[in-house]
Design a protein around this motif. Structure first.
Motif, mmCIF file in Angstrom:
data_model
loop_
_atom_site.group_PDB
_atom_site.id
_atom_site.type_symbol
_atom_site.label_atom_id
_atom_site.label_comp_id
_atom_site.label_asym_id
_atom_site.label_seq_id
_atom_site.Cartn_x
_atom_site.Cartn_y
_atom_site.Cartn_z
ATOM 1 N N ARG A 141 0.828 -1.210 0.000
ATOM 2 C CA ARG A 141 0.000 0.000 0.000
ATOM 3 C C ARG A 141 0.861 1.259 0.000
ATOM 4 O O ARG A 141 0.453 2.293 0.549
ATOM 5 C CB ARG A 141 -0.948 -0.024 1.207
ATOM 6 C CG ARG A 141 -1.980 -1.134 1.157
ATOM 7 C CD ARG A 141 -2.981 -0.995 0.014
ATOM 8 N NE ARG A 141 -3.768 0.216 0.125
ATOM 9 C CZ ARG A 141 -4.428 0.771 -0.894
ATOM 10 N NH1 ARG A 141 -4.390 0.225 -2.105
ATOM 11 N NH2 ARG A 141 -5.127 1.866 -0.719
ATOM 12 N N ASN A 142 2.029 1.200 -0.611
ATOM 13 C CA ASN A 142 2.890 2.373 -0.715
ATOM 14 C C ASN A 142 2.189 3.456 -1.536
ATOM 15 O O ASN A 142 1.956 3.274 -2.730
ATOM 16 C CB ASN A 142 4.199 1.952 -1.399
ATOM 17 C CG ASN A 142 5.188 3.090 -1.534
ATOM 18 O OD1 ASN A 142 4.856 4.241 -1.253
ATOM 19 N ND2 ASN A 142 6.406 2.765 -1.943
ATOM 20 N N PRO A 143 1.853 4.589 -0.912
ATOM 21 C CA PRO A 143 1.143 5.623 -1.670
ATOM 22 C C PRO A 143 2.092 6.528 -2.451
ATOM 23 O O PRO A 143 1.695 7.175 -3.423
ATOM 24 C CB PRO A 143 0.430 6.432 -0.569
ATOM 25 C CG PRO A 143 1.295 6.260 0.646
ATOM 26 C CD PRO A 143 2.067 4.970 0.484
ATOM 27 N N ALA A 144 3.361 6.556 -2.043
ATOM 28 C CA ALA A 144 4.280 7.577 -2.558
ATOM 29 C C ALA A 144 4.700 7.367 -4.007
ATOM 30 O O ALA A 144 4.746 8.316 -4.782
ATOM 31 C CB ALA A 144 5.515 7.652 -1.672
ATOM 32 N N SER A 145 4.967 6.115 -4.392
ATOM 33 C CA SER A 145 5.499 5.923 -5.747
ATOM 34 C C SER A 145 4.483 6.286 -6.815
ATOM 35 O O SER A 145 4.855 6.597 -7.932
ATOM 36 C CB SER A 145 5.970 4.485 -5.969
ATOM 37 O OG SER A 145 6.071 3.773 -4.808
ATOM 38 N N GLY A 146 3.220 6.230 -6.456
ATOM 39 C CA GLY A 146 2.186 6.622 -7.416
ATOM 40 C C GLY A 146 1.790 8.080 -7.257
ATOM 41 O O GLY A 146 0.712 8.490 -7.695
ATOM 42 N N GLY A 147 2.653 8.879 -6.610
ATOM 43 C CA GLY A 147 2.384 10.307 -6.450
ATOM 44 C C GLY A 147 1.206 10.575 -5.525
ATOM 45 O O GLY A 147 0.576 11.628 -5.595
ATOM 46 N N GLY A 148 0.899 9.623 -4.653
ATOM 47 C CA GLY A 148 -0.188 9.820 -3.692
ATOM 48 C C GLY A 148 -1.559 9.505 -4.252
ATOM 49 O O GLY A 148 -2.558 9.520 -3.524
ATOM 50 N N SER A 149 -1.637 9.182 -5.529
ATOM 51 C CA SER A 149 -2.945 8.883 -6.126
ATOM 52 C C SER A 149 -3.394 7.478 -5.721
ATOM 53 O O SER A 149 -2.634 6.511 -5.846
ATOM 54 C CB SER A 149 -2.831 8.995 -7.649
ATOM 55 O OG SER A 149 -3.724 8.124 -8.281
ATOM 56 N N THR A 150 -4.623 7.355 -5.221
ATOM 57 C CA THR A 150 -5.105 6.062 -4.718
ATOM 58 C C THR A 150 -5.084 5.000 -5.809
ATOM 59 O O THR A 150 -4.733 3.852 -5.556
ATOM 60 C CB THR A 150 -6.567 6.162 -4.209
ATOM 61 O OG1 THR A 150 -6.970 7.506 -4.291
ATOM 62 C CG2 THR A 150 -6.718 5.602 -2.831
ATOM 63 N N GLY A 151 -5.464 5.381 -7.000
ATOM 64 C CA GLY A 151 -5.531 4.416 -8.095
ATOM 65 C C GLY A 151 -4.163 3.921 -8.521
ATOM 66 O O GLY A 151 -4.060 2.922 -9.225
ATOM 67 N N THR A 193 10.756 1.819 -6.724
ATOM 68 C CA THR A 193 11.680 2.866 -7.164
ATOM 69 C C THR A 193 13.142 2.424 -7.117
ATOM 70 O O THR A 193 14.026 3.190 -7.479
ATOM 71 C CB THR A 193 11.501 4.117 -6.287
ATOM 72 O OG1 THR A 193 11.550 3.716 -4.913
ATOM 73 C CG2 THR A 193 10.167 4.792 -6.556
ATOM 74 N N GLY A 194 13.381 1.209 -6.658
ATOM 75 C CA GLY A 194 14.750 0.675 -6.626
ATOM 76 C C GLY A 194 14.689 -0.711 -6.033
ATOM 77 O O GLY A 194 13.684 -1.062 -5.401
ATOM 78 N N PRO A 195 15.758 -1.523 -6.236
ATOM 79 C CA PRO A 195 15.732 -2.850 -5.611
ATOM 80 C C PRO A 195 15.640 -2.701 -4.097
ATOM 81 O O PRO A 195 16.334 -1.877 -3.515
ATOM 82 C CB PRO A 195 17.062 -3.475 -6.047
ATOM 83 C CG PRO A 195 17.905 -2.356 -6.549
ATOM 84 C CD PRO A 195 16.990 -1.264 -6.986
ATOM 85 N N PHE A 196 14.762 -3.463 -3.499
ATOM 86 C CA PHE A 196 14.526 -3.408 -2.052
ATOM 87 C C PHE A 196 14.082 -2.026 -1.586
ATOM 88 O O PHE A 196 14.378 -1.617 -0.467
ATOM 89 C CB PHE A 196 15.764 -3.874 -1.264
ATOM 90 C CG PHE A 196 15.986 -5.354 -1.326
ATOM 91 C CD1 PHE A 196 15.032 -6.236 -0.845
ATOM 92 C CD2 PHE A 196 17.150 -5.881 -1.871
ATOM 93 C CE1 PHE A 196 15.233 -7.614 -0.902
ATOM 94 C CE2 PHE A 196 17.361 -7.249 -1.937
ATOM 95 C CZ PHE A 196 16.385 -8.109 -1.452
ATOM 96 N N SER A 197 13.369 -1.298 -2.448
ATOM 97 C CA SER A 197 12.824 -0.008 -1.996
ATOM 98 C C SER A 197 11.715 -0.231 -0.970
ATOM 99 O O SER A 197 11.392 0.666 -0.192
ATOM 100 C CB SER A 197 12.282 0.795 -3.186
ATOM 101 O OG SER A 197 11.198 0.109 -3.798
ATOM 102 N N GLU A 198 11.118 -1.432 -0.966
ATOM 103 C CA GLU A 198 9.935 -1.660 -0.118
ATOM 104 C C GLU A 198 10.291 -2.344 1.203
ATOM 105 O O GLU A 198 11.068 -3.301 1.221
ATOM 106 C CB GLU A 198 8.916 -2.505 -0.888
ATOM 107 C CG GLU A 198 8.463 -1.838 -2.165
ATOM 108 C CD GLU A 198 8.059 -0.388 -1.962
ATOM 109 O OE1 GLU A 198 7.062 -0.134 -1.256
ATOM 110 O OE2 GLU A 198 8.744 0.516 -2.489
#
Ligand SMILES: [Zn+2]
Lengths: 428, 129
Positions: A141-151, A193-198
Motif C-alpha cells: 500500500r505504498n502511496p508515494a510511488s504513485g504520487g499519492g494517487s489512490t488508483g 523505485t529501486g531494488p529493495f525499496s519496499e
C-alpha cells in the motif's frame, strides 16, 4: 475457524511463542510497513546446541489477494510444535510423518515461518466494504510511488527483490513486458523505485540474511497448482558460466527463449534444485493426489513467463554472489488447483493440509541424518582439539618471540649472515 | 453477467472481474500477455487442449470480455470473482481469536500417537508387531 485476519496472524505467532517458549523464538522484522505495521517471523529450534543445523525459510502473504497463504504457515508451525511436544507423528490426509521425523525436524533443523509479508495489502484486501472491489488488491500500500494517487498506489513486492531488478536495462526489448515487471505505478507488477525499496522486501532480505545456513527458501502464493524453481528470467543452461545475471555484458539480451542467452546453473546443482521441487510436489500430492506439477518459473505452457525481481530468484543468487555462503534453493508454491484466490474455508482447510505436507516433506528431506550429526559433532570436536593445541603451541612458542618479526628470528638471521660472510671469505 | 456462486454481495460493479478461460494458441497467449492490460492471476495457468491450443485463465471485466470476444476470442466465463470475494469477506472475522497471543492456534494436521501406529485409523502398532 475462518481465514486469519492481519491481527490474528501476528497474535497466532505470539501465542505459539508463549505456548512453546523453549522451542521457538519470535523474530521482530526491522522494517515497519508504509501503514506502520510491524511483522514477526517465528523460528522453531528444538536443540540449540546442534551447530550444523540447516535452516528452511518459509514466507507467504506477499500478494494481498492470495488469501490463505499465512494460514498455511501458521498451521505448519502449530502442527510441528504440537506433534513434537506430544511425541507424535503428523498425518495430512494420506501423507504421514512419524514422531521420529518430527523430532528430527525440530531438533536438527531451523524452521522459520514469516506468514504475512504484506500486512497492509492483506488488511486492504480483507477490509473491503460491501460493494467494493478491494479484495482483488495484489500489491503493498505504498502511496508515494504513485504520487499519492489512490488508483496508482502500491508496489508489487515480488518484483522488488534485487535480481535483475532494472528490467529495462537487463532484459531484451523482445522479452515479454507484460510479465517481467513494470515501471508504471498503476500496474499490478510495478517494481518500485529501486531494488529493495519496499520495507516488506527488506524484511524478507533481513530474515534470510540472518540464517547463513539457510538451504531452502519457499514463497507460498496462489493459485495454479505449481511448484516453481529458478530461474525465472530465462531458460536454464549449464554450459556457459559467463551467461549469468552477474555479467553486465549480457544486459539487454535476457528473457527470450531459443536465443544465445540462457541463465547459468551448474550441471551438478540443477538436479539438486529439481529434486527439492519434486520433494515439495510429491509431499503435496501424497495428501489427496491433487496433481501439482514442478517446473521452472520461466516457462508457461508453450510460451514464456520471464520475470525480474522475484523472491525465489533473489534467494537463489546467494550461492552465485558468494559461494562461501552455501547453497540456498529458492522456490515458489502456487497452491490451489482452481481458478480462485478466495476459496471457501472448507476448501482452504484441505489446501492447508496439502501444502503443509509438502513443506514438512521438504523439512524431513533437509534434516541431517545421524551420520551427518555425528560427523558434525566429530568435526566440532576436532576443531576444539585443534584450537586447544594451537593455544598451547602459541603459549609455548609465542609468535612475538618466535614469529618472523620476533627477536629469535632476528638472532637466527644475524647468525646466518655472519656464517654466510665467513663462508664467502673462505670460498674467495 | 450472471454468477451462480455469489449471493447477497450487493449489485454487480463495472470493475468487477470475472474468472474466465480464453482459448488461444501460444502466439496468441504470448501476445495477450504482452499487452499487459489483463489480470493474468499470479504465475498464469493454461490447460492444454493437445491440439495446439489451450485455455488461458484470466480475470476480466465485462467490457474486456466483450472487446476480446469482438476480436474473435472464445471465452468461457466461470464466475464473478469480485462478487465471490465480497461473499467470502464473511469468512474473515474482525476480532482476534488468539487474544493478542494469550492463546495459541491448533494445527489442522492429525497428531498420530505411537500407540495408534503410523497408518491413520489403523489398529495399535505394538500389539501387531
Ligand atoms: Zn502471488
Amino acid at each position: 475457524m475462518t481465514f486469519l485476519n492481519v491481527t490474528e496472524i501476528e497474535s497466532a505467532l505470539i501465542g505459539l511463542n508463549n505456548a512453546y517458549p523453549r522451542l521457538t523464538q519470535l523474530l521482530p522484522l526491522p522494517n515497519p510497513t508504509h501503514e506502520g505495521r510491524r511483522s514477526h517471523a517465528l523460528l522453531i529450534r528444538g536443540n540449540p546446541s546442534f551447530r550444523c543445523r540447516p535452516a528452511l525459510v518459509f514466507v507467504s502473504g506477499v500478494h494481498a489477494r492470495e488469501w490463505g497463504g499465512p494460514d498455511i504457515l501458521v498451521n505448519l508451525a502449530a502442527d510441528l510444535l504440537e506433534a513434537y511436544t506430544a511425541n507424535a507423528g503428523l498425518a495430512y490426509g494420506a501423507k504421514t510423518f512419524s514422531a521420529a521425523d518430527v523430532r528430527g525436524i525440530v531438533n536438527r533443523t531451523d524452521v522459520v515461518v514469516f506468514p504475512d509479508i504484506n500486512p497492509d495489502g492483506r488488511a486492504y484486501s480483507m477490509g473491503g466494504t460491501a460493494g467494493s472491489n478491494q479484495a482483488m488488491w495484489r500489491k503493498n500500500r505504498n502511496p508515494a510511488s504513485g504520487g499519492g494517487s489512490t488508483g496508482r498506489a502500491g508496489v508489487d513486492v515480488n518484483r522488488n527483490y534485487d535480481f535483475l531488478w532494472d528490467f529495462q536495462t537487463k532484459f531484451s526489448p523482445s522479452a515479454n513486458p507484460g510479465t517481467l515487471a513494470s515501471a508504471d505505478p498503476g500496474s499490478d507488477i510495478f517494481h518500485g523505485t529501486g531494488p529493495f525499496s519496499e520495507p516488506e522486501a527488506r524484511n524478507v532480505q533481513w530474515l534470510v540474511d540472518r540464517f547463513p545456513k539457510a538451504r531452502y527458501f519457499v514463497d507460498v502464493h496462489s493459485y495454479s497448482g505449481d511448484v516453481l524453481y529458478p530461474w525465472g528470467d530465462d531458460e536454464n543452461q549449464s554450459t556457459d558460466p559467463s551467461k549469468s545475471f552477474m555479467n553486465t555484458a549480457w544486459d539487454g539480451k535476457r528473457g527470450v527463449s531459443g536465443d544465445a542467452y540462457g541463465e547459468y546453473i551448474p550441471a551438478a546443482r540443477l538436479p539438486e534444485v529439481t529434486a527439492a521441487a519434486a520433494v515439495l510436489r510429491d509431499g503435496i500430492n501424497a495428501v489427496r493426489n491433487q496433481g501439482y506439477v514442478s517446473k521452472q518459473g520461466f516457462w508457461l505452457w508453450s510460451t514464456t513467463y520471464p520475470t525480474s525481481g522475484t523472491s525465489e530468484d533473489w534467494a537463489f543468487t546467494r550461492e552465485f554472489l558468494n559461494p562461501r555462503k552455501g547453497k540456498l534453493g529458492g522456490f515458489c508454491i502456487e497452491f490451489n488447483r482452481n481458478q480462485n484466490f478466495f476459496p471457501s474455508w472448507a476448501e482452504m482447510k484441505d489446501m492447508i493440509l496439502d501444502v503443509d505436507a509438502g513443506l514438512v516433506n521438504l523439512c524431513e528431506y533437509a534434516t541431517p541424518s545421524w551420520v551427518q550429526v555425528i560427523l558434525c559433532w566429530k568435526l566440532a570436536w576436532w576443531h576444539r582439539i585443534a584450537d586447544r593445541f594451537l593455544t598451547f603451541w602459541r603459549r609455548l612458542f609465542p609468535p612475538e618471540i618466535w614469529g618472523p618479526y620476533g627477536p629469535w628470528t632476528r638472532i637466527v638471521r644475524r647468525l646466518e649472515r655472519i656464517l654466510e660472510r665467513f663462508s664467502t671469505r673462505r670460498g674467495g | 453477467m450472471t454468477d451462480q456462486t455469489a449471493e447477497d454481495s450487493g449489485p454487480e460493479r463495472a470493475d468487477d472481474q470475472f474468472a474466465v478461460k480464453l482459448k488461444g494458441n501460444p502466439e496468441q497467449v504470448d501476445e495477450l500477455l504482452r499487452r499487459g492490460e489483463f489480470d493474468i492471476g499470479d504465475h498464469p495457468h493454461i490447460s492444454d487442449n493437445r491440439d495446439g491450443t489451450g485455455w488461458l485463465d484470466l480475470f476480466l471485466t465485462s467490457r474486456q470480455i466483450e472487446s476480446l470476444r469482438a476480436e474473435g476470442y472464445e471465452i468461457q466465463v466461470s464466475s464473478n470473482l469480485s462478487e465471490l470475494a465480497r461473499v467470502r469477506l464473511a469468512d474473515v472475522g474482525d476480532g482476534d481469536r488468539y487474544d493478542g497471543g494469550i492463546t495459541a492456534p491448533q494445527g489442522l494436521g492429525r497428531k498420530v500417537h505411537r500407540d495408534t501406529g503410523r497408518k491413520p485409523g489403523g489398529p495399535t502398532g505394538k500389539a501387531r508387531q
